[in-house]
Design a protein around this motif. Structure first.
Motif, short mmCIF file in Angstrom:
data_model
loop_
_atom_site.label_atom_id
_atom_site.label_comp_id
_atom_site.label_asym_id
_atom_site.label_seq_id
_atom_site.Cartn_x
_atom_site.Cartn_y
_atom_site.Cartn_z
N MET A 1 28.19 30.63 12.80
CA MET A 1 28.93 29.40 12.99
C MET A 1 28.87 28.62 11.67
SD MET A 1 28.24 26.61 15.97
CE MET A 1 27.64 25.04 15.42
N ILE A 2 30.04 28.38 11.08
CA ILE A 2 30.12 27.62 9.83
C ILE A 2 30.18 26.13 10.18
CG2 ILE A 2 31.47 27.18 7.76
CD1 ILE A 2 32.48 30.08 8.01
N VAL A 3 29.31 25.34 9.56
CA VAL A 3 29.25 23.91 9.85
C VAL A 3 29.16 23.09 8.57
CG1 VAL A 3 28.12 24.25 12.09
CG2 VAL A 3 26.73 23.84 10.05
N ASN A 4 29.49 21.82 8.68
CA ASN A 4 29.26 20.85 7.62
C ASN A 4 27.87 20.27 7.86
OD1 ASN A 4 31.87 21.09 6.45
ND2 ASN A 4 32.67 19.92 8.17
N TYR A 5 26.88 20.86 7.22
CA TYR A 5 25.46 20.55 7.44
C TYR A 5 25.13 19.13 6.97
CZ TYR A 5 20.42 20.81 6.53
OH TYR A 5 19.07 20.57 6.48
N LEU A 6 24.40 18.40 7.81
CA LEU A 6 23.94 17.05 7.47
C LEU A 6 22.43 16.97 7.34
CD1 LEU A 6 26.21 14.98 9.88
CD2 LEU A 6 26.56 15.41 7.43
N GLY A 7 21.70 17.77 8.10
CA GLY A 7 20.24 17.71 8.02
C GLY A 7 19.56 18.47 9.14
N ALA A 8 18.24 18.63 8.98
CA ALA A 8 17.40 19.30 9.97
C ALA A 8 16.21 18.40 10.26
CB ALA A 8 16.93 20.65 9.45
N SER A 9 15.77 18.37 11.52
CA SER A 9 14.63 17.52 11.87
C SER A 9 13.76 18.22 12.92
CB SER A 9 15.11 16.17 12.41
OG SER A 9 15.85 16.34 13.60
N LEU A 10 12.50 17.78 12.96
CA LEU A 10 11.55 18.29 13.94
C LEU A 10 10.72 17.13 14.45
CD1 LEU A 10 10.18 20.76 15.33
CD2 LEU A 10 8.62 20.82 13.40
N ARG A 11 10.70 16.96 15.76
CA ARG A 11 9.85 15.96 16.41
C ARG A 11 8.77 16.72 17.16
NH1 ARG A 11 14.89 14.70 17.68
NH2 ARG A 11 14.69 15.05 19.89
N LYS A 12 7.54 16.25 16.99
CA LYS A 12 6.39 16.95 17.57
C LYS A 12 5.41 15.89 18.06
CE LYS A 12 3.35 20.59 15.86
NZ LYS A 12 3.03 21.40 14.69
N GLY A 13 4.87 16.08 19.23
CA GLY A 13 3.90 15.13 19.75
C GLY A 13 3.48 15.46 21.16
N THR A 14 3.01 14.43 21.86
CA THR A 14 2.57 14.56 23.25
C THR A 14 3.33 13.54 24.08
OG1 THR A 14 0.36 15.20 22.51
CG2 THR A 14 0.58 14.49 24.79
N SER A 15 3.92 13.99 25.18
CA SER A 15 4.69 13.11 26.04
C SER A 15 3.79 12.05 26.67
CB SER A 15 5.36 13.93 27.16
OG SER A 15 5.90 13.08 28.14
N GLN A 16 4.20 10.79 26.58
CA GLN A 16 3.44 9.72 27.21
C GLN A 16 3.54 9.78 28.73
OE1 GLN A 16 4.94 6.13 25.39
NE2 GLN A 16 3.50 6.29 23.70
N LYS A 17 4.66 10.31 29.24
CA LYS A 17 4.86 10.39 30.69
C LYS A 17 4.05 11.51 31.33
CE LYS A 17 9.50 8.46 30.99
NZ LYS A 17 10.87 8.71 31.44
N THR A 18 4.09 12.71 30.71
CA THR A 18 3.46 13.87 31.34
C THR A 18 2.17 14.32 30.67
OG1 THR A 18 4.66 15.47 29.97
CG2 THR A 18 5.76 14.74 32.01
N GLY A 19 1.97 13.92 29.43
CA GLY A 19 0.81 14.38 28.68
C GLY A 19 0.99 15.77 28.09
N ASN A 20 2.18 16.35 28.28
CA ASN A 20 2.46 17.69 27.76
C ASN A 20 2.89 17.62 26.29
OD1 ASN A 20 2.00 18.79 30.30
ND2 ASN A 20 4.15 18.63 30.89
N PRO A 21 2.50 18.61 25.51
CA PRO A 21 2.94 18.65 24.11
C PRO A 21 4.42 19.03 24.04
CG PRO A 21 1.66 20.59 24.62
CD PRO A 21 1.61 19.72 25.83
N TYR A 22 5.11 18.56 23.00
CA TYR A 22 6.50 18.94 22.80
C TYR A 22 6.76 19.16 21.32
CZ TYR A 22 7.27 14.09 21.37
OH TYR A 22 7.21 12.88 20.73
N GLU A 23 7.79 19.94 21.05
CA GLU A 23 8.22 20.25 19.69
C GLU A 23 9.73 20.47 19.78
OE1 GLU A 23 6.01 22.72 16.23
OE2 GLU A 23 6.37 23.79 18.09
N ILE A 24 10.51 19.57 19.20
CA ILE A 24 11.96 19.62 19.33
C ILE A 24 12.60 19.63 17.94
CG2 ILE A 24 14.02 18.46 20.22
CD1 ILE A 24 12.08 17.08 22.26
N GLY A 25 13.28 20.71 17.62
CA GLY A 25 13.99 20.82 16.36
C GLY A 25 15.48 20.65 16.57
#
Length: 98
Positions: free
Chosen positions: A1-25
């Motif tokens: 898939m050809i795209v006009n790239y703007l950026g990449a990000s990663l959010r990582k932490g622990t959910s305050q609601k569930t206490g479960n770890p998360y990692e979202i790119g």
């Protein structure tokens, strides 16, 4: 898939609601912003959207490949490598670029 790239990000932490770890790119890219409208069955206008230029979109990124995008200039046109997500094959995610 050809795209006009703007950026990449990663959010990582622990959910305050569930206490479960998360990692979202995410990869951010832009697509043409196209005007449009919708009418009901009687021809009455339900909504009108006017857009010019580009608008941002995102697609999920495998967290393991975030650093592959470190030196990619933004904005630039790149080809994303997309594969089914191992934990949910009905969804796709980005695993790199060419």
């Amino acid at each position: 898939m050809i795209v006009n790239y703007l950026g990449a990000s990663l959010r990582k932490g622990t959910s305050q609601k569930t206490g479960n770890p998360y990692e979202i790119g995410e990869i951010a890219y832009s697509v043409p912003d196209e005007s449009g409208s919708k009418n009901d069955e009687n021809g009455k206008t339900l909504w009108v959207y006017t857009g010019y230029g580009q608008k941002p979109q995102t697609i999920e990124l495998s967290p393991s490949c975030i650093h592959d995008f470190k030196d990619v200039a933004a904005p630039s046109q790149i080809t994303l490598v997309i594969e089914p997500k191992p934990t949910n094959p009905r969804h796709n995610w980005v695993v790199g670029y060419k």
